[in-house]
Write a protein that holds these residues in place. Structure first.
Motif, PDB file in Angstrom:
ATOM      1  N   SER A  56       0.850  -1.202  -0.045  1.00 36.52           N
ATOM      2  CA  SER A  56      -0.064  -0.079   0.097  1.00 36.52           C
ATOM      3  C   SER A  56       0.878   1.300   0.072  1.00 36.52           C
ATOM      4  O   SER A  56       1.914   1.327   0.651  1.00 36.52           O
ATOM      5  CB  SER A  56      -0.813   0.060   1.076  1.00 36.52           C
ATOM      6  N   PHE A  75      -1.765  -4.660  -4.765  1.00 40.52           N
ATOM      7  CA  PHE A  75      -1.100  -3.455  -4.780  1.00 40.52           C
ATOM      8  C   PHE A  75      -2.019  -2.330  -4.814  1.00 40.52           C
ATOM      9  O   PHE A  75      -2.940  -2.459  -5.756  1.00 40.52           O
ATOM     10  CB  PHE A  75      -0.399  -3.592  -5.995  1.00 40.52           C
ATOM     11  N   THR A  76      -2.014  -1.521  -3.602  1.00 39.64           N
ATOM     12  CA  THR A  76      -3.041  -0.216  -3.697  1.00 39.64           C
ATOM     13  C   THR A  76      -2.287   0.741  -3.885  1.00 39.64           C
ATOM     14  O   THR A  76      -1.156   0.983  -2.794  1.00 39.64           O
ATOM     15  CB  THR A  76      -3.772  -0.608  -2.401  1.00 39.64           C
ATOM     16  N   SER A  77      -2.578   1.954  -4.528  1.00 40.19           N
ATOM     17  CA  SER A  77      -1.915   3.059  -4.428  1.00 40.19           C
ATOM     18  C   SER A  77      -0.453   3.170  -4.723  1.00 40.19           C
ATOM     19  O   SER A  77       0.168   3.712  -3.986  1.00 40.19           O
ATOM     20  CB  SER A  77      -2.565   3.863  -3.450  1.00 40.19           C
ATOM     21  N   CYS A  78      -0.047   2.252  -5.530  1.00 37.61           N
ATOM     22  CA  CYS A  78       1.442   1.931  -5.560  1.00 37.61           C
ATOM     23  C   CYS A  78       2.055   2.462  -7.030  1.00 37.61           C
ATOM     24  O   CYS A  78       1.224   2.552  -7.985  1.00 37.61           O
ATOM     25  CB  CYS A  78       1.853   0.447  -5.523  1.00 37.61           C
ATOM     26  N   LYS A  79       3.127   2.801  -7.001  1.00 40.11           N
ATOM     27  CA  LYS A  79       3.753   3.227  -8.255  1.00 40.11           C
ATOM     28  C   LYS A  79       4.754   2.136  -8.712  1.00 40.11           C
ATOM     29  O   LYS A  79       5.466   1.531  -8.146  1.00 40.11           O
ATOM     30  CB  LYS A  79       4.699   4.412  -8.075  1.00 40.11           C
ATOM     31  N   LEU A  80       4.257   1.647  -9.895  1.00 37.61           N
ATOM     32  CA  LEU A  80       4.754   0.303 -10.373  1.00 37.61           C
ATOM     33  C   LEU A  80       5.297   0.516 -12.109  1.00 37.61           C
ATOM     34  O   LEU A  80       5.243  -0.477 -12.699  1.00 37.61           O
ATOM     35  CB  LEU A  80       3.751  -0.769 -10.275  1.00 37.61           C
ATOM     36  N   PHE A  96      -4.660  -5.335  -8.725  1.00 38.64           N
ATOM     37  CA  PHE A  96      -4.082  -3.924  -8.823  1.00 38.64           C
ATOM     38  C   PHE A  96      -4.995  -2.733  -8.533  1.00 38.64           C
ATOM     39  O   PHE A  96      -5.935  -2.708  -9.299  1.00 38.64           O
ATOM     40  CB  PHE A  96      -3.236  -3.623 -10.206  1.00 38.64           C
ATOM     41  N   CYS A  99      -3.431   2.044  -9.050  1.00 36.55           N
ATOM     42  CA  CYS A  99      -1.767   1.973  -9.312  1.00 36.55           C
ATOM     43  C   CYS A  99      -1.379   2.662 -10.716  1.00 36.55           C
ATOM     44  O   CYS A  99      -2.237   2.543 -11.619  1.00 36.55           O
ATOM     45  CB  CYS A  99      -1.281   0.367  -9.310  1.00 36.55           C
ATOM     46  N   CYS A 119      -6.413   2.424 -12.438  1.00 35.50           N
ATOM     47  CA  CYS A 119      -4.821   2.295 -12.912  1.00 35.50           C
ATOM     48  C   CYS A 119      -4.801   2.853 -14.235  1.00 35.50           C
ATOM     49  O   CYS A 119      -5.353   3.097 -15.039  1.00 35.50           O
ATOM     50  CB  CYS A 119      -4.554   0.840 -12.971  1.00 35.50           C
TER      51      CYS A 119
END
Length: 193
Positions: A56, A75-80, A96, A99, A119
């Motif tokens: 997160s 994956f929550t509120s992530c930069k990927l 996701f 994201c 996303c």
């Protein structure tokens, strides 16, 4: 094992504010762990295992996932950004939400029933992957490449910005909505009036 972790296995552990940018994380298993506000930017994550884990508000941009196992990962509120998901090892199952997946690559993967919600995929690509029954709920697919994928029964009904070449992908019973669905006709050299 790396000097950043004392053990090679972690279960039911919460990691908050961990900064492993530009580091190497190798041969560590995480089960039922949470990662909140952690940075794995440019991190070499090699031969690790993440089972039933939550990320997160984390930054994993340009992380290298070499021979790493991801199963039931959220994956929550992530930069990927800039990740090559094709290097993931074995079964791969993730969700996701909210994201940034810009410039990521999903090659030759089984992404059946994957869920992507709110996303962005600017400059991303899905190549030779199985996306049947996948959901792209309110996702921005501007500039995202879809090439040689199985999109059977995939749900794009609330997605926007996509340009999918229907001659290069299997889209049987996939769901789209107007006006975005008009973009599916772009490669047919026709005029709509």
């Amino acid at each position: 094992m790396t000097s950043y972790f004392e053990n090679d296995e972690y279960e039911d552990k919460d990691f908050v504010g961990l900064d492993l940018s530009d580091k190497t994380v190798r041969d560590i298993s995480f089960f039922n762990c949470t990662f909140e506000r952690c940075s794995f930017q440019y991190t070499d994550i090699n031969s690790c295992s993440f089972d039933n884990c939550d990320f997160s508000n984390c930054n994993l941009s340009l992380a290298k996932l070499q021979a790493t196992h991801l199963f039931d990962v959220r994956f929550t509120s992530c930069k990927l950004m800039g990740i090559n998901w094709g290097n993931v090892k074995g079964l791969f199952k993730a969700e996701f939400t909210d994201c940034v997946l810009d410039n990521t690559v999903f090659p030759n993967l089984n992404l059946q029933q994957f869920s992507f919600v709110d996303c962005t995929f600017t400059g991303a690509s899905f190549i030779d992957s199985n996306l049947s029954y996948a959901t792209f709920d309110d996702c921005d697919l501007e500039g995202c490449l879809f090439d040689s994928n199985n999109l059977t029964k995939a749900n794009f009904s609330t997605a926007f910005g996509y340009k999918i070449d229907v001659s290069k992908n299997t889209i049987k019973q996939a769901r789209f909505s107007l006006p975005e669905a008009i973009s599916l006709l772009e490669n047919f050299d026709i005029e709509i009036g």
